[in-house]
Design a protein around this motif. Structure first.
Motif, short mmCIF file in Angstrom:
data_model
loop_
_atom_site.label_atom_id
_atom_site.label_comp_id
_atom_site.label_asym_id
_atom_site.label_seq_id
_atom_site.Cartn_x
_atom_site.Cartn_y
_atom_site.Cartn_z
N LYS A 170 0.83 -1.20 0.00
CA LYS A 170 0.00 0.00 0.00
C LYS A 170 0.87 1.26 0.00
O LYS A 170 0.54 2.25 -0.64
N ASP A 196 1.35 3.71 1.88
CA ASP A 196 0.47 4.87 2.03
C ASP A 196 1.16 6.09 2.61
O ASP A 196 2.17 5.99 3.32
N ARG A 210 -7.28 1.22 -6.53
CA ARG A 210 -7.18 1.92 -5.25
C ARG A 210 -8.23 3.02 -5.18
O ARG A 210 -8.84 3.40 -6.18
N THR A 212 -10.92 6.58 1.25
CA THR A 212 -10.03 5.47 1.57
C THR A 212 -10.55 4.80 2.83
O THR A 212 -10.47 5.36 3.93
#
Length: 217
Positions: free
Chosen positions: A44, A46, A90, A134
Motif C-alpha cells: 500500500k 500509504d 485503489r 479510503t
C-alpha cells in the motif's frame, strides 16, 4: 487458498464464487492470524511511509509467490479455458498515486504474464478517475485529505473507466483484502457484469475475520 461465496445484496444481483489466500485482521490484531500478510500493508505504501526499494521488492516477491500458486488452482476450479485478470483499483484517482504505490497491480500483471495463455492481462481494464474515500484509514491523518464518497451502490461505474474489452470475457477480479458488508467488491463485480462480462470470479489475498478489522491504521 480457500473458497467462499459472496452473497447477493443491494449492490450485487447474484451470488459470486470467491476465493482468498489467508485470513486478515487489523495490524494491531495481527497475532490472531497465522502467517500474517505484512506484504499487503507494505505494498500500500500509504501516505508518508515511502518504503525503501528493497522492502517493496521483497513484498512483491511474496505476493508473486502467492499468485503463481493460487491462480492456476482457481482456473482449475472454475472449469473455464481462460480467465482475464482485472484488479479492483485503489480508492483515489490512479494518476494521484506514485508508481511505488501501484505495485500490487504491477505484481499481478507480472504473475499473469508468467502464467501464459490460460490467463489474460486485464489489469488496466478498470481505472479510477475520481477520488473515493479510503476505507482502511480509521482516523484522520495530518496532511492527508481523505476526500471522496464512501462506498455506495454504483460507485464503481461512476468513479472508474471500464474497458470495452471486458465484454464477453470470463473475469477474475482481484483485490488485496475483502471485507464483508463494505460492498466495494460487490459493487465492482456488478459493474463488470453490467459492462458485459460473461462471468466474474473473485479472489483476494486477505479476507478479514471480522468487519472491524478492515480499518488498519
Amino acid at each position: 487458498m480457500k473458497p467462499f461465496t459472496i452473497k447477493k445484496n443491494e449492490c450485487l444481483e447474484q451470488d459470486t464464487q470467491g476465493y482468498f489466500h489467508t485470513d486478515y485482521a487489523a495490524y494491531e490484531n495481527r497475532d490472531e492470524v497465522d502467517n500474517y500478510p505484512m506484504y499487503l500493508l507494505t505494498l500500500k505504501n500509504d501516505l508518508n511511509r515511502n518504503w525503501w526499494s528493497s522492502k517493496l521488492k521483497n513484498a512483491q516477491r511474496e505476493l508473486l509467490k502467492v499468485l503463481l500458486n493460487d491462480l492456476p488452482d482457481i482456473l482449475k476450479e472454475s472449469n473455464l479455458k481462460q480467465l482475464t485478470v482485472c484488479v479492483v483499483p485503489r480508492a483515489k484517482a490512479e494518476n494521484t498515486y506514485r508508481q511505488d504505490q501501484l505495485l500490487f497491480k504491477e505484481t499481478i500483471s507480472n504473475a499473469v504474464n508468467q502464467l501464459g495463455n490460460d490467463f489474460r492481462d486485464g489489469t488496466n481494464y478498470i481505472v479510477r478517475h475520481t477520488n473515493t474515500k479510503t476505507t482502511h484509514l480509521r482516523r484522520p491523518v495530518d496532511g492527508f485529505d481523505n476526500d471522496g464518497s464512501k462506498p455506495y451502490c454504483g460507485i464503481s461505474k461512476e468513479t472508474c473507466n471500464f474497458s470495452n474489452n471486458i465484454k464477453g470475457l470470463d473475469i477474475l477480479l482481484i483485490d488485496d483484502i475483502y471485507t464483508k458488508d463494505v460492498d466495494i467488491d460487490e459493487d465492482m463485480i456488478q459493474a463488470l457484469l453490467n459492462f458485459g462480462a460473461k462471468s466474474v470470479t473473485f479472489y483476494s489475498i486477505g479476507k478479514t475475520i471480522d468487519h472491524e478489522s478492515d480499518f488498519i491504521l
